[in-house]
Design a protein around this motif. Sequence first.
Motif, PDB file in Angstrom:
ATOM      1  N   ARG A  92      25.049  20.247   6.942  1.00  0.00           N
ATOM      2  CA  ARG A  92      24.945  18.902   7.514  1.00  0.00           C
ATOM      3  C   ARG A  92      23.493  18.418   7.426  1.00  0.00           C
ATOM      4  N   PRO A  93      23.278  17.127   7.268  1.00  0.00           N
ATOM      5  CA  PRO A  93      21.899  16.621   7.243  1.00  0.00           C
ATOM      6  C   PRO A  93      21.243  16.773   8.604  1.00  0.00           C
ATOM      7  N   THR A  94      19.940  16.901   8.621  1.00  0.00           N
ATOM      8  CA  THR A  94      19.195  16.973   9.869  1.00  0.00           C
ATOM      9  C   THR A  94      18.346  15.716  10.013  1.00  0.00           C
ATOM     10  N   TYR A  95      18.141  15.302  11.254  1.00  0.00           N
ATOM     11  CA  TYR A  95      17.317  14.139  11.559  1.00  0.00           C
ATOM     12  C   TYR A  95      16.176  14.583  12.470  1.00  0.00           C
ATOM     13  N   THR A  96      14.958  14.247  12.077  1.00  0.00           N
ATOM     14  CA  THR A  96      13.789  14.458  12.922  1.00  0.00           C
ATOM     15  C   THR A  96      13.292  13.085  13.355  1.00  0.00           C
ATOM     16  N   VAL A  97      13.281  12.844  14.652  1.00  0.00           N
ATOM     17  CA  VAL A  97      13.022  11.491  15.166  1.00  0.00           C
ATOM     18  C   VAL A  97      11.811  11.503  16.091  1.00  0.00           C
ATOM     19  N   LYS A  98      10.948  10.510  15.924  1.00  0.00           N
ATOM     20  CA  LYS A  98       9.826  10.289  16.833  1.00  0.00           C
ATOM     21  C   LYS A  98       9.978   8.921  17.467  1.00  0.00           C
ATOM     22  N   GLY A 193      13.136   7.841  12.296  1.00  0.00           N
ATOM     23  CA  GLY A 193      13.894   9.040  11.969  1.00  0.00           C
ATOM     24  C   GLY A 193      13.771   9.393  10.492  1.00  0.00           C
ATOM     25  N   VAL A 194      13.602  10.674  10.198  1.00  0.00           N
ATOM     26  CA  VAL A 194      13.574  11.170   8.819  1.00  0.00           C
ATOM     27  C   VAL A 194      14.818  12.032   8.616  1.00  0.00           C
ATOM     28  N   LYS A 195      15.698  11.566   7.756  1.00  0.00           N
ATOM     29  CA  LYS A 195      16.919  12.307   7.432  1.00  0.00           C
ATOM     30  C   LYS A 195      16.633  13.223   6.242  1.00  0.00           C
ATOM     31  N   THR A 196      17.005  14.496   6.379  1.00  0.00           N
ATOM     32  CA  THR A 196      16.803  15.468   5.305  1.00  0.00           C
ATOM     33  C   THR A 196      18.133  16.135   4.981  1.00  0.00           C
ATOM     34  N   TRP A 197      18.462  16.176   3.701  1.00  0.00           N
ATOM     35  CA  TRP A 197      19.696  16.830   3.286  1.00  0.00           C
ATOM     36  C   TRP A 197      19.534  17.396   1.866  1.00  0.00           C
TER      37      TRP A 197
END
Length: 226
Positions: A92-98, A193-197
């Motif tokens: 699943r994609p991950t989201y890193t949010v500030k 948010g940075v979505k990484t997949w």
Amino acid sequence: MSHIAMRTALPLITAAAVLLAGAGASAAAPVDVPVGEPVPAEGARIVLDDGRVVGVGDSVSFTFEGDEEPAVQPKPGKGDMAAMACPEVNDRPTYTVKGSPYFIPDKAKPQSTWLLPRQTVSWTVTGSHTFTWDIGGSVEAEAGAILAKAKVSVDTKISNSWTWTGTQTVTDTNTTSKGYRAVLGQVGWKLTGVKTWIAPPCTVKKKTIVVLAPRKGDMSIGRQNS
């Protein structure tokens, strides 16, 4: 698993000190901002549900996994060789949010004035004032996921639409050495948010999604350098 991290620790203040709400309120020290981007006169401090305080220059961060379906490797055409995909393609994609406080001008009923040093403005605001999120194009589903997670992890008062109704007096005094434009609006959140997949066959992809969202709260005054 989600986690929340505060970049700085600040003392607890009462909700009454969060936003300008009366003629006796005064302005804090000036904050340097890009031309055209307003910030609240009182520093956009937001009190979270657990008592933590977030102000200009501070941020709250969290991560979570997206709910999208796992990526599917495309089938090769007749005569083509199939590309080998790594197992991570199905992750699943991950989201890193500030997230950080962000001032949202009142676009429906705009009100502003130029303040020279030591000048004061006081407005009595009445009626209904509606603020809606700004998410750019083609990312509503992903922005909605970020907002929903921020509402649970950071601030229950955040939303994609907020209507303030009532009567309130907001005041700002220019205690700086330069003039600026005082702007009527509301303190909300900027969520980056940075979505990484992993895309087939085995390529790391990243996408940045910015959500400017309102927050349930009183009206305020922001400062603009132009």
